[in-house]
Scaffold this active site. Structure first.
Site, mmCIF file in Angstrom:
data_model
loop_
_atom_site.group_PDB
_atom_site.id
_atom_site.type_symbol
_atom_site.label_atom_id
_atom_site.label_comp_id
_atom_site.label_asym_id
_atom_site.label_seq_id
_atom_site.Cartn_x
_atom_site.Cartn_y
_atom_site.Cartn_z
ATOM 1 N N GLU A 109 0.830 -1.198 0.000
ATOM 2 C CA GLU A 109 0.000 0.000 0.000
ATOM 3 C C GLU A 109 0.863 1.245 0.000
ATOM 4 O O GLU A 109 1.849 1.340 0.735
ATOM 5 C CB GLU A 109 -0.916 -0.005 1.224
ATOM 6 C CG GLU A 109 -1.861 1.185 1.286
ATOM 7 C CD GLU A 109 -2.920 1.021 2.363
ATOM 8 O OE1 GLU A 109 -3.534 -0.067 2.413
ATOM 9 O OE2 GLU A 109 -3.106 1.957 3.152
ATOM 10 N N TYR B 130 -6.583 7.160 -0.148
ATOM 11 C CA TYR B 130 -7.480 8.246 -0.532
ATOM 12 C C TYR B 130 -7.616 9.154 0.665
ATOM 13 O O TYR B 130 -8.029 8.711 1.738
ATOM 14 C CB TYR B 130 -8.824 7.612 -0.900
ATOM 15 C CG TYR B 130 -9.842 8.476 -1.590
ATOM 16 C CD1 TYR B 130 -9.888 8.515 -2.982
ATOM 17 C CD2 TYR B 130 -10.790 9.186 -0.881
ATOM 18 C CE1 TYR B 130 -10.862 9.250 -3.637
ATOM 19 C CE2 TYR B 130 -11.765 9.939 -1.526
ATOM 20 C CZ TYR B 130 -11.796 9.963 -2.906
ATOM 21 O OH TYR B 130 -12.760 10.690 -3.565
ATOM 22 N N GLY C 76 -14.562 6.120 5.935
ATOM 23 C CA GLY C 76 -13.579 7.178 6.120
ATOM 24 C C GLY C 76 -13.738 7.895 7.445
ATOM 25 O O GLY C 76 -14.784 7.835 8.092
ATOM 26 N N ASP C 77 -12.668 8.584 7.847
ATOM 27 C CA ASP C 77 -12.661 9.332 9.102
ATOM 28 C C ASP C 77 -12.988 10.797 8.857
ATOM 29 O O ASP C 77 -12.746 11.324 7.766
ATOM 30 C CB ASP C 77 -11.278 9.245 9.763
ATOM 31 C CG ASP C 77 -10.931 7.826 10.178
ATOM 32 O OD1 ASP C 77 -11.814 7.140 10.729
ATOM 33 O OD2 ASP C 77 -9.782 7.411 9.935
ATOM 34 N N HIS D 32 -13.971 -1.372 15.803
ATOM 35 C CA HIS D 32 -13.918 0.028 15.376
ATOM 36 C C HIS D 32 -14.056 0.920 16.603
ATOM 37 O O HIS D 32 -14.825 0.615 17.520
ATOM 38 C CB HIS D 32 -15.054 0.313 14.387
ATOM 39 C CG HIS D 32 -14.933 1.636 13.704
ATOM 40 N ND1 HIS D 32 -15.279 2.833 14.311
ATOM 41 C CD2 HIS D 32 -14.491 1.965 12.466
ATOM 42 C CE1 HIS D 32 -15.068 3.831 13.469
ATOM 43 N NE2 HIS D 32 -14.584 3.338 12.355
#
Length: 294
Positions: A18, A50, A109-110, A153
């Site tokens: 990555e 991203y 996403g955060d 999470h």
């Protein structure tokens, strides 16, 4: 276009890598040097991240398009729902398809700025990752990955709830998951067991950050969301002022983790590279994951 799922479904274990989009020409040179150095090792796939809120969306698409068009690598683009309407998400997915990228890692996403801040969906966007999976699947023949969390999470109240959310992503059409960072093999294996108990047999891949510097150790702790075990700190922290000794011991720890995962039948090791290739090349050589050339 070759799918990630087909690349990790063989009898032999594989690895993947990555990267993140470069911010300037110097970083772009570093990125492409690393990509070219890893290309002969034939990773199962490579991905490019991203940014929060789509901050480097164009860089992601540009870089992943170049990979698709100029290399032999199997590319996967990341996509998040942050600050995007459904129309914008459709546009990005269309861009990926247009440049030959049919593998997408679908992430909610955060929140931009503060990853622990309140998550506010775009008024014309999506709220959950499973909705993004459904959207990608509705737009064509894509192979879709999602994220998984060995410790749950941070916004999930408990592991049972977290597992239900992950299962829902698979029910929405996800083909595989990549686990966030963790400290010990058992942390990852328990995640895999939870999914199996829920009836999910899709591949779950571990995210591995080679421990080469005190910074990477601290980053692993930060991104995992869990404190490091005492044995790990006792092994590495005394070496913090000796770069060579820390790197050697850190790579030993990383290799031992990978060896245990491979022994447990994990099909792919996903390496976070920081846009560098040396540590990953050393590890995959040590682990016997270098392809045999005829």
């Amino acid at each position: 276009m070759t799918s990630v799922l087909s690349r990790i479904s063989g009898s032999a274990p594989t690895f993947s890598v990555e990267f993140f989009p470069p911010r300037d020409a110097v970083e772009e040179g570093v990125l492409w040097r690393s990509i070219r150095e890893l290309e002969p090792f034939d990773p199962a796939y490579m991905s490019i991240t991203y940014g929060a809120g789509g901050s480097n969306r164009d860089g992601t698409i540009r870089s992943i398009a170049r990979v698709a068009q100029e290399t032999t690598l199997v590319p996967m683009g990341h996509l998040t729902a942050v600050n995007h309407s459904v129309a914008e998400l459709r546009n990005v997915i269309g861009h990926f398809a247009a440049v030959g990228v049919r593998n997408i890692l679908a992430l909610r996403g955060d929140p931009p700025g503060d990853v622990h801040g309140e998550w506010i969906p775009h008024p014309e966007g999506l709220t959950y990752a499973y909705e993004l999976v459904e959207l990608v699947r509705s737009l064509g023949d894509f192979c879709v990955g999602v994220s998984a969390f060995p410790y749950g999470h941070p916004r999930s109240p408990d592991l049972e709830t977290d597992t239900k959310h992950l299962v829902r992503k698979f029910q929405a059409g996800a083909d595989f998951a990549i686990a966030q960072l963790f400290h010990e093999a058992d942390d990852f294996l328990r995640l895999r067991d939870r999914l199996a108990a829920a009836g999910v047999d899709a591949p779950v891949l571990p995210g591995i950050m080679p421990l080469t510097t005190p910074r990477t150790l601290h980053k692993t702790i930060e991104l995992s969301g869990a404190p490091a075990p005492e044995w790990l700190l006792r092994r590495l922290e005394p070496l913090a002022d000796d770069k060579q000794a820390f790197r050697a011991a850190g790579l030993d720890v990383s290799a031992e983790l990978c060896e245990r995962l491979l022994a447990e039948g994990v099909p792919n090791l996903h390496f976070y590279t920081f846009n560098r290739s040396k540590a990953t090349r050393e590890l995959i050589t040590r682990l016997g994951l270098v392809p045999v050339r005829a």
